[in-house]
Write a protein that holds these residues in place. Structure first.
Motif, short mmCIF file in Angstrom:
data_model
loop_
_atom_site.label_atom_id
_atom_site.label_comp_id
_atom_site.label_asym_id
_atom_site.label_seq_id
_atom_site.Cartn_x
_atom_site.Cartn_y
_atom_site.Cartn_z
N ALA A 9 0.71 -1.20 0.11
CA ALA A 9 0.15 0.13 0.13
C ALA A 9 0.79 1.33 -0.07
O ALA A 9 1.91 1.18 0.79
N VAL A 10 0.67 2.02 -0.87
CA VAL A 10 1.70 3.52 -0.83
C VAL A 10 0.66 4.62 -0.78
O VAL A 10 -0.62 4.41 -1.06
N GLN A 11 1.16 5.89 -0.36
CA GLN A 11 0.26 7.04 -0.11
C GLN A 11 1.06 8.14 -0.65
O GLN A 11 2.56 7.79 -0.42
N ARG A 12 0.51 9.13 -1.06
CA ARG A 12 1.50 10.33 -1.42
C ARG A 12 1.59 11.12 -0.10
O ARG A 12 0.62 11.48 0.67
N TYR A 13 2.68 11.72 -0.04
CA TYR A 13 2.89 12.46 1.28
C TYR A 13 3.65 13.82 0.75
O TYR A 13 4.32 13.85 -0.14
N TYR A 14 3.28 15.09 1.59
CA TYR A 14 3.88 16.09 1.19
C TYR A 14 4.75 16.93 2.00
O TYR A 14 4.60 16.57 3.40
N PHE A 15 5.61 17.89 1.62
CA PHE A 15 6.96 18.16 2.56
C PHE A 15 6.94 19.69 2.62
O PHE A 15 7.85 20.33 2.04
N PRO A 16 5.80 20.42 2.81
CA PRO A 16 6.05 21.83 3.00
C PRO A 16 6.93 22.50 3.91
O PRO A 16 7.24 21.80 4.87
N ILE A 17 7.59 23.55 3.62
CA ILE A 17 8.62 24.14 4.55
C ILE A 17 8.20 25.54 4.90
O ILE A 17 7.68 26.41 4.25
N ILE A 18 8.34 25.60 6.12
CA ILE A 18 8.45 27.01 6.77
C ILE A 18 9.51 27.63 7.16
O ILE A 18 10.60 27.06 7.74
N HIS A 19 9.96 28.74 6.42
CA HIS A 19 10.81 29.61 6.46
C HIS A 19 10.84 30.98 6.66
O HIS A 19 10.14 31.53 5.74
N ASN A 20 11.45 31.43 7.79
CA ASN A 20 11.28 33.22 7.99
C ASN A 20 9.89 33.22 8.05
O ASN A 20 9.52 34.15 7.90
N GLY A 21 9.06 32.35 8.80
CA GLY A 21 7.58 32.56 8.93
C GLY A 21 6.60 32.66 7.66
O GLY A 21 5.48 32.73 7.55
N HIS A 22 7.36 32.12 6.58
CA HIS A 22 6.71 32.14 5.34
C HIS A 22 6.46 30.70 4.96
O HIS A 22 7.57 29.70 5.08
N LEU A 23 5.36 30.09 4.38
CA LEU A 23 5.15 28.59 4.14
C LEU A 23 5.34 28.55 2.64
O LEU A 23 4.69 29.12 1.61
N GLN A 24 6.25 27.55 2.30
CA GLN A 24 6.61 26.86 0.61
C GLN A 24 5.78 25.90 0.76
O GLN A 24 6.35 24.65 1.26
N THR A 25 4.64 25.81 0.01
CA THR A 25 4.11 24.49 -0.21
C THR A 25 4.74 23.46 -1.03
O THR A 25 5.56 23.64 -1.83
N ASP A 26 4.16 22.44 -1.20
CA ASP A 26 4.81 21.09 -1.69
C ASP A 26 3.59 20.77 -2.36
O ASP A 26 2.81 19.90 -1.95
N ASP A 27 3.28 21.02 -4.12
CA ASP A 27 2.31 20.57 -4.64
C ASP A 27 2.58 19.09 -5.36
O ASP A 27 1.40 18.52 -5.80
N ALA A 28 3.66 18.64 -5.31
CA ALA A 28 3.85 17.30 -6.12
C ALA A 28 3.87 16.43 -5.11
O ALA A 28 3.45 15.38 -5.21
N GLY A 29 4.68 16.39 -3.72
CA GLY A 29 4.79 15.34 -3.07
C GLY A 29 5.76 14.10 -3.21
O GLY A 29 6.21 14.21 -4.48
N GLU A 30 5.56 13.15 -2.42
CA GLU A 30 6.38 11.85 -2.89
C GLU A 30 5.67 10.81 -2.39
O GLU A 30 4.83 10.87 -1.37
N VAL A 31 5.71 9.61 -3.21
CA VAL A 31 4.87 8.37 -2.74
C VAL A 31 5.97 7.39 -1.92
O VAL A 31 7.05 7.18 -2.13
N PHE A 32 5.26 7.17 -0.70
CA PHE A 32 6.09 6.08 0.30
C PHE A 32 5.11 5.11 0.79
O PHE A 32 4.07 5.17 0.57
N GLY A 33 5.71 3.94 0.93
CA GLY A 33 4.92 2.65 1.48
C GLY A 33 4.45 2.75 2.94
O GLY A 33 3.83 1.94 3.26
N SER A 34 4.98 3.75 3.69
CA SER A 34 4.61 3.67 4.91
C SER A 34 4.95 5.25 5.66
O SER A 34 5.80 6.11 5.04
N PRO A 35 4.11 5.68 6.54
CA PRO A 35 4.26 6.98 7.22
C PRO A 35 5.74 7.07 7.78
O PRO A 35 6.27 8.28 7.87
N ASP A 36 6.53 5.92 8.35
CA ASP A 36 7.58 6.04 8.86
C ASP A 36 8.70 6.44 7.80
O ASP A 36 9.55 7.23 8.11
N LEU A 37 8.38 5.55 6.61
CA LEU A 37 9.45 6.15 5.39
C LEU A 37 9.43 7.60 5.17
O LEU A 37 10.31 8.29 4.78
#
Length: 90
Positions: A9-37
């Motif tokens: 089972a795979v799921q897409r995860y997203y990795f937005p970054i907060i830098h200097n109080g500003h949010l940089q969204t992640d619209d593409a994400g990455e696919v992993f087989g577990s939340p731990d990965l």
């Protein structure tokens, strides 16, 4: 919703970054087989950012890990030299 690829089972995860109080969204994400990965990947992204010699160490940068529903499952603070200096000051 997790998808099944073969027996995994795979799921897409997203990795937005907060830098200097500003949010940089992640619209593409990455696919992993577990939340731990996904959390491990988020930690690696934070380490990579912190290792950049041009990185602003006082920026308060945070890498978030979100599942496909947008739920935060991880948070990685990029190491801050500014915080360490403040702790060392008598």
């Amino acid at each position: 919703m997790p998808k099944t690829t073969g027996a995994i089972a795979v799921q897409r995860y997203y990795f937005p970054i907060i830098h200097n109080g500003h949010l940089q969204t992640d619209d593409a994400g990455e696919v992993f087989g577990s939340p731990d990965l996904a959390r491990e990947y988020g930690a690696r992204v934070a380490r990579d950012i912190g290792s950049d010699p041009e990185f602003d160490r006082c920026a308060g940068t945070v890498v978030l890990v979100l599942d496909s529903a947008g739920t935060e499952i991880g948070r990685h603070v990029v190491a801050s030299v500014c915080d360490r200096r403040a702790e060392e000051t008598p």
